[in-house]
Design a protein around this motif. Structure first.
Motif, PDB file in Angstrom:
ATOM      1  N   LYS A 626       0.571  -1.135  -0.002  1.00  0.00           N
ATOM      2  CA  LYS A 626       0.021  -0.468   0.004  1.00  0.00           C
ATOM      3  C   LYS A 626       1.210   0.834  -0.020  1.00  0.00           C
ATOM      4  CE  LYS A 626      -0.251   0.939   5.254  1.00  0.00           C
ATOM      5  NZ  LYS A 626      -1.260   0.636   6.010  1.00  0.00           N
ATOM      6  N   ARG A 627       0.469   2.505  -0.174  1.00  0.00           N
ATOM      7  CA  ARG A 627       0.772   3.658  -0.404  1.00  0.00           C
ATOM      8  C   ARG A 627       0.301   4.982  -0.325  1.00  0.00           C
ATOM      9  NH1 ARG A 627       2.625   8.501  -3.744  1.00  0.00           N
ATOM     10  NH2 ARG A 627       4.691   9.371  -2.601  1.00  0.00           N
ATOM     11  N   ASP A 628       0.276   5.516   1.000  1.00  0.00           N
ATOM     12  CA  ASP A 628      -1.335   5.881   1.658  1.00  0.00           C
ATOM     13  C   ASP A 628      -0.223   7.293   2.165  1.00  0.00           C
ATOM     14  OD1 ASP A 628      -3.631   7.396   2.333  1.00  0.00           O
ATOM     15  OD2 ASP A 628      -3.978   6.119   3.619  1.00  0.00           O
ATOM     16  N   LYS A 629      -0.299   8.175   1.311  1.00  0.00           N
ATOM     17  CA  LYS A 629       0.877   9.832   1.796  1.00  0.00           C
ATOM     18  C   LYS A 629      -0.434  10.733   1.897  1.00  0.00           C
ATOM     19  CE  LYS A 629       4.191   7.153   2.089  1.00  0.00           C
ATOM     20  NZ  LYS A 629       4.790   7.025   3.381  1.00  0.00           N
ATOM     21  N   PHE A 630      -1.550  10.823   1.887  1.00  0.00           N
ATOM     22  CA  PHE A 630      -2.146  12.151   1.250  1.00  0.00           C
ATOM     23  C   PHE A 630      -3.343  12.188   1.810  1.00  0.00           C
ATOM     24  CE2 PHE A 630       0.041  11.177  -2.436  1.00  0.00           C
ATOM     25  CZ  PHE A 630       1.389  12.549  -2.731  1.00  0.00           C
ATOM     26  N   GLU A 631      -3.623  13.663   1.957  1.00  0.00           N
ATOM     27  CA  GLU A 631      -5.010  13.571   3.240  1.00  0.00           C
ATOM     28  C   GLU A 631      -5.819  14.000   2.107  1.00  0.00           C
ATOM     29  OE1 GLU A 631      -5.465  12.358   5.813  1.00  0.00           O
ATOM     30  OE2 GLU A 631      -3.346  11.794   6.573  1.00  0.00           O
ATOM     31  N   PRO A 632      -6.868  13.635   2.035  1.00  0.00           N
ATOM     32  CA  PRO A 632      -8.287  13.970   1.574  1.00  0.00           C
ATOM     33  C   PRO A 632      -8.342  15.587   1.183  1.00  0.00           C
ATOM     34  CG  PRO A 632      -9.560  13.423   3.089  1.00  0.00           C
ATOM     35  CD  PRO A 632      -7.921  12.873   3.493  1.00  0.00           C
ATOM     36  N   ALA A 633      -8.595  16.329   0.159  1.00  0.00           N
ATOM     37  CA  ALA A 633      -9.384  18.266   0.354  1.00  0.00           C
ATOM     38  C   ALA A 633     -11.157  18.043   1.425  1.00  0.00           C
ATOM     39  CB  ALA A 633      -9.293  18.567  -0.223  1.00  0.00           C
ATOM     40  N   LEU A 634     -10.813  19.494   1.565  1.00  0.00           N
ATOM     41  CA  LEU A 634     -11.671  19.683   2.459  1.00  0.00           C
ATOM     42  C   LEU A 634     -13.291  19.679   2.295  1.00  0.00           C
ATOM     43  CD1 LEU A 634     -11.015  23.445   3.140  1.00  0.00           C
ATOM     44  CD2 LEU A 634     -10.408  21.553   4.468  1.00  0.00           C
ATOM     45  N   THR A 635     -13.711  18.963   0.875  1.00  0.00           N
ATOM     46  CA  THR A 635     -14.195  18.239   0.202  1.00  0.00           C
ATOM     47  C   THR A 635     -14.983  16.691  -0.074  1.00  0.00           C
ATOM     48  OG1 THR A 635     -13.436  17.374  -1.524  1.00  0.00           O
ATOM     49  CG2 THR A 635     -14.894  19.751  -1.488  1.00  0.00           C
ATOM     50  N   GLY A 636     -13.988  16.240   0.965  1.00  0.00           N
ATOM     51  CA  GLY A 636     -13.981  14.536   1.160  1.00  0.00           C
ATOM     52  C   GLY A 636     -13.560  13.945  -0.066  1.00  0.00           C
ATOM     53  N   LYS A 637     -13.154  15.192  -0.700  1.00  0.00           N
ATOM     54  CA  LYS A 637     -12.263  13.627  -1.941  1.00  0.00           C
ATOM     55  C   LYS A 637     -10.958  14.077  -2.169  1.00  0.00           C
ATOM     56  CE  LYS A 637     -16.196  14.655  -4.978  1.00  0.00           C
ATOM     57  NZ  LYS A 637     -17.159  15.343  -6.591  1.00  0.00           N
ATOM     58  N   TYR A 638     -10.040  13.013  -2.180  1.00  0.00           N
ATOM     59  CA  TYR A 638      -8.701  13.274  -3.208  1.00  0.00           C
ATOM     60  C   TYR A 638      -8.570  13.871  -4.054  1.00  0.00           C
ATOM     61  CZ  TYR A 638      -7.581   9.850   0.327  1.00  0.00           C
ATOM     62  OH  TYR A 638      -7.920   9.177   1.781  1.00  0.00           O
ATOM     63  N   ASP A 639      -7.242  14.173  -3.904  1.00  0.00           N
ATOM     64  CA  ASP A 639      -6.984  15.212  -5.698  1.00  0.00           C
ATOM     65  C   ASP A 639      -6.023  14.153  -6.176  1.00  0.00           C
ATOM     66  OD1 ASP A 639      -7.512  18.441  -4.807  1.00  0.00           O
ATOM     67  OD2 ASP A 639      -5.164  17.993  -3.849  1.00  0.00           O
ATOM     68  N   GLU A 640      -6.348  14.324  -7.613  1.00  0.00           N
ATOM     69  CA  GLU A 640      -6.103  13.240  -8.300  1.00  0.00           C
ATOM     70  C   GLU A 640      -4.035  12.851  -8.922  1.00  0.00           C
ATOM     71  OE1 GLU A 640      -7.752  14.983 -12.237  1.00  0.00           O
ATOM     72  OE2 GLU A 640      -9.823  14.807 -11.461  1.00  0.00           O
ATOM     73  N   GLY A 641      -4.660  12.176  -8.955  1.00  0.00           N
ATOM     74  CA  GLY A 641      -2.775  11.765  -8.613  1.00  0.00           C
ATOM     75  C   GLY A 641      -2.282  10.890  -6.900  1.00  0.00           C
ATOM     76  N   GLU A 642      -3.567  11.109  -5.436  1.00  0.00           N
ATOM     77  CA  GLU A 642      -2.927  11.646  -5.008  1.00  0.00           C
ATOM     78  C   GLU A 642      -4.106  10.503  -4.170  1.00  0.00           C
ATOM     79  OE1 GLU A 642      -3.006  15.083  -2.286  1.00  0.00           O
ATOM     80  OE2 GLU A 642      -1.522  15.712  -3.960  1.00  0.00           O
ATOM     81  N   GLY A 643      -5.085   9.681  -4.515  1.00  0.00           N
ATOM     82  CA  GLY A 643      -6.090   8.656  -3.903  1.00  0.00           C
ATOM     83  C   GLY A 643      -4.642   7.665  -3.226  1.00  0.00           C
ATOM     84  N   PRO A 644      -5.404   7.335  -1.917  1.00  0.00           N
ATOM     85  CA  PRO A 644      -4.559   5.889  -1.344  1.00  0.00           C
ATOM     86  C   PRO A 644      -4.485   4.992  -2.215  1.00  0.00           C
ATOM     87  CG  PRO A 644      -6.682   6.068  -0.209  1.00  0.00           C
ATOM     88  CD  PRO A 644      -6.300   7.521  -1.755  1.00  0.00           C
ATOM     89  N   VAL A 645      -3.549   3.716  -2.184  1.00  0.00           N
ATOM     90  CA  VAL A 645      -3.708   2.982  -2.991  1.00  0.00           C
ATOM     91  C   VAL A 645      -3.300   1.551  -2.108  1.00  0.00           C
ATOM     92  CG1 VAL A 645      -1.840   1.050  -4.121  1.00  0.00           C
ATOM     93  CG2 VAL A 645      -2.429   3.863  -4.977  1.00  0.00           C
ATOM     94  N   LYS A 646      -4.361   0.862  -2.207  1.00  0.00           N
ATOM     95  CA  LYS A 646      -3.953  -0.418  -1.253  1.00  0.00           C
ATOM     96  C   LYS A 646      -3.141  -1.282  -1.760  1.00  0.00           C
ATOM     97  CE  LYS A 646      -9.158   0.739   0.514  1.00  0.00           C
ATOM     98  NZ  LYS A 646     -10.244   0.062   0.304  1.00  0.00           N
ATOM     99  N   SER A 647      -3.059  -2.584  -0.467  1.00  0.00           N
ATOM    100  CA  SER A 647      -2.326  -3.570  -1.054  1.00  0.00           C
ATOM    101  C   SER A 647      -2.772  -4.718  -1.977  1.00  0.00           C
ATOM    102  CB  SER A 647      -1.962  -4.572   0.167  1.00  0.00           C
ATOM    103  OG  SER A 647      -1.998  -5.730   0.173  1.00  0.00           O
ATOM    104  N   PHE A 648      -2.181  -5.923  -2.777  1.00  0.00           N
ATOM    105  CA  PHE A 648      -3.161  -6.837  -3.211  1.00  0.00           C
ATOM    106  C   PHE A 648      -1.875  -7.617  -3.898  1.00  0.00           C
ATOM    107  CE2 PHE A 648      -2.346  -3.909  -6.872  1.00  0.00           C
ATOM    108  CZ  PHE A 648      -1.588  -4.501  -7.576  1.00  0.00           C
ATOM    109  N   ASN A 649      -2.489  -9.303  -4.051  1.00  0.00           N
ATOM    110  CA  ASN A 649      -1.695 -10.625  -4.305  1.00  0.00           C
ATOM    111  C   ASN A 649      -2.437 -10.799  -5.652  1.00  0.00           C
ATOM    112  OD1 ASN A 649       0.929 -11.525  -2.254  1.00  0.00           O
ATOM    113  ND2 ASN A 649      -1.612 -11.343  -0.948  1.00  0.00           N
ATOM    114  N   LEU A 650      -1.180 -11.479  -6.078  1.00  0.00           N
ATOM    115  CA  LEU A 650      -1.185 -12.142  -7.797  1.00  0.00           C
ATOM    116  C   LEU A 650      -0.380 -13.548  -8.334  1.00  0.00           C
ATOM    117  CD1 LEU A 650      -1.889  -8.333 -10.066  1.00  0.00           C
ATOM    118  CD2 LEU A 650      -4.049 -10.624  -8.972  1.00  0.00           C
ATOM    119  N   PHE A 651      -1.074 -13.931  -8.708  1.00  0.00           N
ATOM    120  CA  PHE A 651      -0.480 -15.212  -9.304  1.00  0.00           C
ATOM    121  C   PHE A 651      -0.499 -16.136 -10.540  1.00  0.00           C
ATOM    122  CE2 PHE A 651      -0.601 -15.615  -4.165  1.00  0.00           C
ATOM    123  CZ  PHE A 651       0.712 -16.770  -4.240  1.00  0.00           C
TER     124      PHE A 651
END
Length: 707
Positions: A626-651
């Motif tokens: 995961k990579r989660d380095k940014f806070e959402p704006a006052l509107t509650g939305k994340y600025d584009e390019g700054e959304g939190p990235v969650k982890s995942f597994n692939l095989f």
């Protein structure tokens, strides 16, 4: 100052190690030869940089799972961001910076207007290997701020007058259901035909490959959003290479490659909600013309002289590229009446490389590579209806260079080089094409001139198989996407627009290790800095450059274990992070966006083949952190390019069985466990339309005939 101490200290450490006795372990797993790192043949372990080679066999294994080069590279190259499952490779950076993609040294990337199509510019069926060199480099100049990916095409190695290879493939998301033979749209196929041989002094290889992708389905069985997608695309590739040996020292060679990838989808966007539900496809009529790369023509004529004068070889290449791609249809307010944009590029270049070796008989040994690059490039971004978004930019560039290697001992190598790039870009008068909210500007054209001196130095020491350290410094630069800057101009005078290039100082230290017959290990730490960087930020829905100081650092680790004959177990780990000094006060409070910094990733694999080399099996795993380095704006939305990235597994799985000398059957499975996940791009972009899941489980069955 700290960076200078870092480099000097590293050099002193190497000289101290050089006084010790050499280990005699006799393995050659790191002795592959490449040409990309220094433009002359060089052993990988002596390049003084992190290098990865994907050979023909590995390309074929990964292509059986998916022929998408973006995915093949993501699984094989640490430091390269994960593919976004789109026709675009936007955000697939190398160590957080843009990468220079080449086909046999022909640049596919453009400094004038980044097309985000360069990684998918050729079909893997015609590749002999891929050479990847990490970090900013002065070897090739403009555009290589993050590193180089050089696709090396095949040539005939057959001694027979005529040989051939036929590959047939079938892909489906539902292989074991009888619906696979019905027209549900999920199935695809692939046909590749090669002929090659050698007649006297003439050798030849021709190939034609066609791939028809079916509808792309995610892990939940939903049709993926077709916008910029890879579903329902027809991919064509035609390739030919002919060589003629005039004598033992002189050779002529010509290559031509045609590539196209066009989408013809019966689906349109069914808009989702970021963070809640994905955007998917629904049946409907699409506006505009077919999107994708209409054509990408590449070709060269090469003359090689192995002894043009004393201990000197000459390699000259005259090359061209002609490229045309079309993007999706956008309604107002992007432009007042909507439309589709396209990018056209034409390149004509000449490259001359001399390589002189000295001290073979006695004295200090070394080599000197020197020459010049010439390039003329014309790039524009019109709309399909004829309106001009970015005017035709005409660049002339010349770059003399010299690269030297000095073998202080058989094991201690020092490398250094200089390259001077002189460029002039002619821009005509033009009028910006704004959205409804902006005012058009009549921009007075002119000529933009750039001059840059790049240099590099590196040291490698290979006396001990178990510890082969290297360190390097290199300065690279990039005219950052000039067309994007021009189309958003807020001044009517060209010279008032900030078009200064990005100059990167890149530092790296690492080592390679061979421990007996069973273990290979490598590790490297890198740091790069640019006083005037360029990060894309979204302004009113448009990606625009943010020019500010920035740095990126990270580590890469790779381990391969060979416990018994036929069995290989490998893993690699990549971590990188970067910050930008938005306030220009040396605070570096803001993290670089997801478009630049990929989340940490762990790739692993297990491959096995029997003693007779008939049966071969491979399992490949990817864990994206995961990579989660940014806070959402006052509107509650994340600025584009700054959304939190969650982890995942692939095989993934791949296997093949050689029935006899003529026929091999293969099976590839992408996303074996049908994991439902969102790609990092869809998560950090934080746009409703681009919130799209990755591929679900796909099966590929292939038949390979050699004759």
């Amino acid at each position: 100052m700290k960076k200078s101490i870092f480099l000097i200290g590293s050099l002193m450490a190497f000289y101290q190690v050089a006084a010790q006795k050499k280990d005699s372990i006799g393995q050659n797993r790191l002795d592959e030869v490449i040409v990309t790192a220094s433009r002359s043949p060089e052993i990988v372990k002596k390049t003084a940089s992190t290098v990865h080679i994907i050979n023909k066999k590995e390309i074929a294994e990964q292509a059986l799972i998916s022929p998408d080069l973006s995915n093949i590279l993501a699984y094989k190259v640490p430091g390269l961001a994960f593919g976004n499952n789109l026709v675009s490779n936007r955000g697939q950076t190398m160590r957080g910076r843009s990468v220079l993609v080449m086909i046999d040294g022909i640049p596919q990337s453009s400094p004038l207007r980044n097309n985000d199509r360069e990684i998918r510019s050729i079909d893997p069926s015609v590749l002999e290997r891929v050479e990847v060199v990490k970090g900013a480099t002065s070897i090739y100049g403009n555009g290589a701020e993050g590193g180089i990916i050089n696709y090396i095409t095949q040539k005939s190695t057959s001694g027979k007058p005529f040989s051939g290879r036929t590959v047939l493939g079938f892909t489906s998301h539902d292989l074991f259901n009888n619906k696979m033979f019905k027209s549900d749209g999920g199935a695809g196929y692939r046909v590749s035909q090669s002929f090659f041989g050698k007649v006297g002094k003439l050798d030849y290889l021709v190939n034609g490959t066609f791939t028809q992708n079916g509808v792309k389905i995610d892990g939940e069985g939903l049709v993926q959003n077709p916008r910029y997608g890879l579903g329902e695309t027809a991919v064509s590739n035609a390739f030919a290479k002919i060589g003629y040996d005039l004598n033992d020292n002189n050779r002529l060679e010509a290559m031509y490659n045609y590539y196209s990838s066009l989408q013809d989808s019966k689906y349109i966007l069914d808009l989702g909600k970021y963070g809640e539900r994905p955007s998917i496809g629904k049946l409907g009529e699409r506006e505009g013309v077919k999107e994708g790369t209409r054509y990408n023509h590449n070709g060269y004529f090469k003359y090689i002289n192995k002894n043009i004068f004393r201990n000197t070889t000459l390699n000259t290449t005259l090359y061209f590229q002609d490229f045309y791609t079309i993007y999706d249809y956008r309604n107002a307010p992007r432009w007042k009446t909507g439309g589709q944009s396209a990018i056209l590029e034409k390149k004509y270049g000449f490259r001359a490389d001399f390589n002189t070796e000295f001290g073979k008989d006695k004295g200090l040994k070394g080599s000197l590579t020197y020459g010049a690059d010439l390039l003329n490039e014309k790039t524009s971004q019109p709309l399909v209806d004829g309106r001009i978004w970015v005017p035709e930019m005409n660049m002339l560039a010349i770059a003399p260079f010299v690269q030297g290697k000095l073998f202080l001992t058989d094991d201690l190598t020092v490398k250094a080089g200089l390259r001077w790039d002189k460029m002039s870009v002619k821009v005509p008068d033009y009028t910006t094409l704004p959205s409804n909210k902006d005012v058009p500007f009549n921009v007075q054209g002119g000529r933009l001139n750039y001059s840059n001196l790049s240099y590099n130095v590196g040291v490698s020491y290979v006396a001990f198989d178990f510890f082969q350290p290297f360190t390097s410094y290199s300065r690279g630069f990039n005219i950052y996407d000039l067309g994007r800057v021009l189309r958003d101009a807020k001044s009517n005078v060209l010279n008032e627009i900030n078009t200064d290039p990005v100059v990167i100082d890149n530092y790296e230290i690492g080592f390679n290790s061979k421990i007996g017959q069973y273990i290979d290990f490598s590790a490297s730490y890198f740091y790069n800095y640019s006083k005037l960087g360029a990060d894309l930020v979204s302004v009113n829905g448009f990606w625009t450059p943010l020019r500010a100081p920035q740095y990126i650092n990270g580590v890469e680790l790779a381990l391969n274990v060979y416990p018994t004959q036929g069995l290989t177990i490998g893993t690699n780990y990549t971590y990188q992070e970067g910050k930008v000094d938005v306030k220009n006060d040396n605070s570096y409070e803001k993290y670089l966006s997801g478009l630049r910094i990929a989340p940490a990733r762990l790739n692993s694999f297990v491959k096995w083949s029997d003693k007779a080399q008939k049966l071969q099996l491979g399992v490949y795993h990817m864990y994206s952190f995961k990579r989660d380095k940014f806070e959402p704006a006052l509107t509650g939305k994340y600025d584009e390019g700054e959304g939190p990235v969650k982890s995942f597994n692939l095989f993934n799985f791949q296997g093949s069985y050689k029935v006899n000398q003529l026929m091999t059957v293969g099976l590839g499975i992408e996303n074996v466990f049908n994991t439902s996940y969102f790609t990092p791009t869809s998560m950090y972009t934080a746009r409703d339309a681009e919130y799209v899941r990755g591929n679900g489980r796909y099966y590929t069955v292939s038949l390979n005939f050699n004759y």
